[in-house]
Design a protein around this motif. Sequence first.
Motif, PDB file in Angstrom:
ATOM      1  N   TYR A  10       1.174  -1.341   0.170  1.00 25.73           N
ATOM      2  CA  TYR A  10       0.067  -0.215   0.333  1.00 25.73           C
ATOM      3  C   TYR A  10       0.917   1.393  -0.178  1.00 25.73           C
ATOM      4  O   TYR A  10       2.156   1.460   0.503  1.00 25.73           O
ATOM      5  CB  TYR A  10      -0.834  -0.073   1.243  1.00 25.73           C
ATOM      6  CG  TYR A  10      -1.860  -0.861   1.073  1.00 25.73           C
ATOM      7  CD1 TYR A  10      -3.176  -1.376  -0.183  1.00 25.73           C
ATOM      8  CD2 TYR A  10      -1.515  -2.101   1.686  1.00 25.73           C
ATOM      9  CE1 TYR A  10      -4.285  -1.575   0.019  1.00 25.73           C
ATOM     10  CE2 TYR A  10      -2.590  -3.157   1.693  1.00 25.73           C
ATOM     11  CZ  TYR A  10      -3.589  -3.315   0.632  1.00 25.73           C
ATOM     12  OH  TYR A  10      -5.037  -4.271   0.852  1.00 25.73           O
ATOM     13  N   GLY A  11       0.178   2.248  -0.847  1.00 24.91           N
ATOM     14  CA  GLY A  11       1.312   3.535  -0.660  1.00 24.91           C
ATOM     15  C   GLY A  11       1.141   4.680   0.142  1.00 24.91           C
ATOM     16  O   GLY A  11       0.325   4.740   1.043  1.00 24.91           O
ATOM     17  N   GLY A  29      -4.698   5.530   4.156  1.00 21.65           N
ATOM     18  CA  GLY A  29      -5.619   6.232   3.489  1.00 21.65           C
ATOM     19  C   GLY A  29      -5.020   6.526   1.954  1.00 21.65           C
ATOM     20  O   GLY A  29      -4.877   7.638   1.559  1.00 21.65           O
ATOM     21  N   ASP A  30      -5.015   5.267   1.235  1.00 20.03           N
ATOM     22  CA  ASP A  30      -4.155   5.380  -0.645  1.00 20.03           C
ATOM     23  C   ASP A  30      -5.671   4.752  -0.578  1.00 20.03           C
ATOM     24  O   ASP A  30      -5.921   4.095  -0.917  1.00 20.03           O
ATOM     25  CB  ASP A  30      -2.925   3.655   0.185  1.00 20.03           C
ATOM     26  CG  ASP A  30      -3.047   3.872  -1.439  1.00 20.03           C
ATOM     27  OD1 ASP A  30      -3.240   3.943  -2.164  1.00 20.03           O
ATOM     28  OD2 ASP A  30      -1.975   2.665  -1.865  1.00 20.03           O
ATOM     29  N   ILE A  31      -5.970   6.295  -1.503  1.00 20.27           N
ATOM     30  CA  ILE A  31      -6.943   6.195  -1.974  1.00 20.27           C
ATOM     31  C   ILE A  31      -6.923   5.432  -3.418  1.00 20.27           C
ATOM     32  O   ILE A  31      -7.593   5.416  -4.401  1.00 20.27           O
ATOM     33  CB  ILE A  31      -7.016   7.797  -2.464  1.00 20.27           C
ATOM     34  CG1 ILE A  31      -6.322   8.282  -3.304  1.00 20.27           C
ATOM     35  CG2 ILE A  31      -7.899   8.335  -0.905  1.00 20.27           C
ATOM     36  CD1 ILE A  31      -6.419  10.085  -4.046  1.00 20.27           C
ATOM     37  N   ALA A  32      -5.751   4.882  -3.737  1.00 24.01           N
ATOM     38  CA  ALA A  32      -5.083   4.271  -5.103  1.00 24.01           C
ATOM     39  C   ALA A  32      -5.343   2.729  -4.932  1.00 24.01           C
ATOM     40  O   ALA A  32      -5.023   2.109  -5.741  1.00 24.01           O
ATOM     41  CB  ALA A  32      -4.342   4.732  -5.570  1.00 24.01           C
ATOM     42  N   SER A  59      -9.462  -1.607  -8.444  1.00 24.10           N
ATOM     43  CA  SER A  59      -8.327  -0.583  -8.808  1.00 24.10           C
ATOM     44  C   SER A  59      -7.300  -1.598  -8.328  1.00 24.10           C
ATOM     45  O   SER A  59      -6.171  -0.776  -8.687  1.00 24.10           O
ATOM     46  CB  SER A  59      -8.744   0.477  -8.086  1.00 24.10           C
ATOM     47  OG  SER A  59      -8.066   1.105  -7.354  1.00 24.10           O
ATOM     48  N   ALA A  60      -7.466  -2.478  -7.159  1.00 19.55           N
ATOM     49  CA  ALA A  60      -5.707  -3.505  -7.416  1.00 19.55           C
ATOM     50  C   ALA A  60      -6.080  -3.490  -8.519  1.00 19.55           C
ATOM     51  O   ALA A  60      -4.080  -4.492  -8.171  1.00 19.55           O
ATOM     52  CB  ALA A  60      -5.883  -4.006  -5.616  1.00 19.55           C
ATOM     53  N   THR A  61      -6.701  -4.284  -9.497  1.00 18.25           N
ATOM     54  CA  THR A  61      -5.976  -5.129 -10.226  1.00 18.25           C
ATOM     55  C   THR A  61      -5.998  -4.042 -12.022  1.00 18.25           C
ATOM     56  O   THR A  61      -6.619  -2.722 -11.395  1.00 18.25           O
ATOM     57  CB  THR A  61      -7.251  -5.994 -10.816  1.00 18.25           C
ATOM     58  OG1 THR A  61      -8.266  -5.249 -10.349  1.00 18.25           O
ATOM     59  CG2 THR A  61      -6.975  -6.394  -9.492  1.00 18.25           C
ATOM     60  N   GLY A  88      -8.462   5.378 -10.681  1.00 14.16           N
ATOM     61  CA  GLY A  88      -9.729   6.126 -11.530  1.00 14.16           C
ATOM     62  C   GLY A  88     -11.150   5.487 -11.204  1.00 14.16           C
ATOM     63  O   GLY A  88     -11.205   4.664 -10.917  1.00 14.16           O
ATOM     64  N   VAL A  89     -11.820   6.325 -11.795  1.00 15.56           N
ATOM     65  CA  VAL A  89     -13.284   6.148 -11.775  1.00 15.56           C
ATOM     66  C   VAL A  89     -13.290   6.132 -12.903  1.00 15.56           C
ATOM     67  O   VAL A  89     -13.670   7.483 -14.092  1.00 15.56           O
ATOM     68  CB  VAL A  89     -14.518   7.067 -10.938  1.00 15.56           C
ATOM     69  CG1 VAL A  89     -15.843   6.830 -11.344  1.00 15.56           C
ATOM     70  CG2 VAL A  89     -13.576   7.135  -9.382  1.00 15.56           C
TER      71      VAL A  89
END
Length: 476
Positions: free
Chosen positions: A281-282, A411-414, A446-448, A453-454
């Motif tokens: 996680y970033g 808090g990693d929104i990606a 979005s982990a794939t 992004g939406v």
Amino acid sequence: MPTLLDAVVVGSGPNGLTAAVELARRGMDVAVFEARDGIGGGARTEELTLPGFRHDPCSAAHPLGVTSPAFDALPLERYGLRWLHADLPMAHPFLDGGPAAVLARSVGESAASFGPRDAGAYRRLISPLLLRWEALFRDFMALPSTALPRDPLTLARFGLAGLPPASLLLRRFQDERARTLLAGLVGHIMAPLSGIATGAVALVFALAAHARGWPVARGGSQAISDALAGLLTDHGGTLHTGYEVKRLDDLPPARAYIFDTSPTALARIAGLGGYYDGYRYGAGVFKLDYALDGPVPWASPDARRATTVHLGASPGEIGAALRAVSREDRPPSPPFLITVQPSVADATRAPEGKQVFWVYGHVPNGWRGDLTDAIERRLEEYAPGFRDRVLARAAAGPPELAARNANYVGGDIACGAASGLQLLLRPKLTLSPHTTPHPAVFLCSSATPPGPGVHGMSGHNAAKAVWRHLRDPRRR
């Protein structure tokens, strides 16, 4: 509900909803289960500050959503989705009092904003790719697919420019203006500029601005989720909210289970042990949502007419900020800021004469401090008198973001670090990123690929894998 469903989706973010819609449109019995009381994941809209001020808790501007092949294939406009554009997709102002560098719909206008020494270099880089944008973006968003690309020559040209680090892409330009704007684009994935394929990130965001803009959804990002939900229910799918899933046995019997969750949550729920233990996680973000008594008082005229505004003085400053959050235990000083002012394009977000506005800065994963003062001091540099416009604010650091959305680990929104090989190979080194060791369990978040992004493409790609699984006569 049928005794045996074809597919159960866990999580109602854009990817989970897209996967559900894709399967329901093929005549399958599909049900979606969401832990929160409302749907949407990272595409929601709430009154976070004052009544009548409609804020997007996460994603607000949608350069990838408006051009998404998955969304393009669905009649979402029939269900209320309407894209609204400001005069400029994005502006990057400077403190020297000069004009901003901009991403305009016109390549020429953007090139001119970089100055005479870099205008030609930008046109030569962008124009050939923009001519083939539709095929290029479809190929890019389908990676890593085993199918042949639609336009292999353009994809190869894009790869030559984009696979190296963004730091090399920046060397094509002589002055700071173009370099700073492009560096800021990489900040959207919170990856160091030296990371592999970060040049591709900058190119995709720039090309998207020229191709279709960086719009907002009328009424808020919730409109995207609501449109997908409306389409799903019209095709017979069902939605269940306030339903937390802790193990597979909590779900009804189904031929396939699709998780719009983090990989580690899927492993815990499906009993996959340490299958995703190597997943990283970033950086997290610290986000502020504002109710304002009027427009942001930007010193830059271009910033006043853009949906998205980036604040970073130079590529060196932005690069240092992106490196710091992955290596240190404190936020960078000064922070690099990404801001969105939806009200510039959408007057429905706030009472007449008022505006909504959000901003975030990068912080280390799990950081528990308060970045409000640092962010507002930075805003005052670019928009003198900003604090005087503030009617109310809502702050959310990593703990609050993770509490609102379990996919935002630390808090990693990606939903996972988009750096190093993990930018290209999510969630792990495999040619089948949406499948798991459990033959009936799939991952669509979005982990794939294609990542954050939406845009619904992770759900779209996962639905293809599920469709192949369900059509296999050995599974019937």
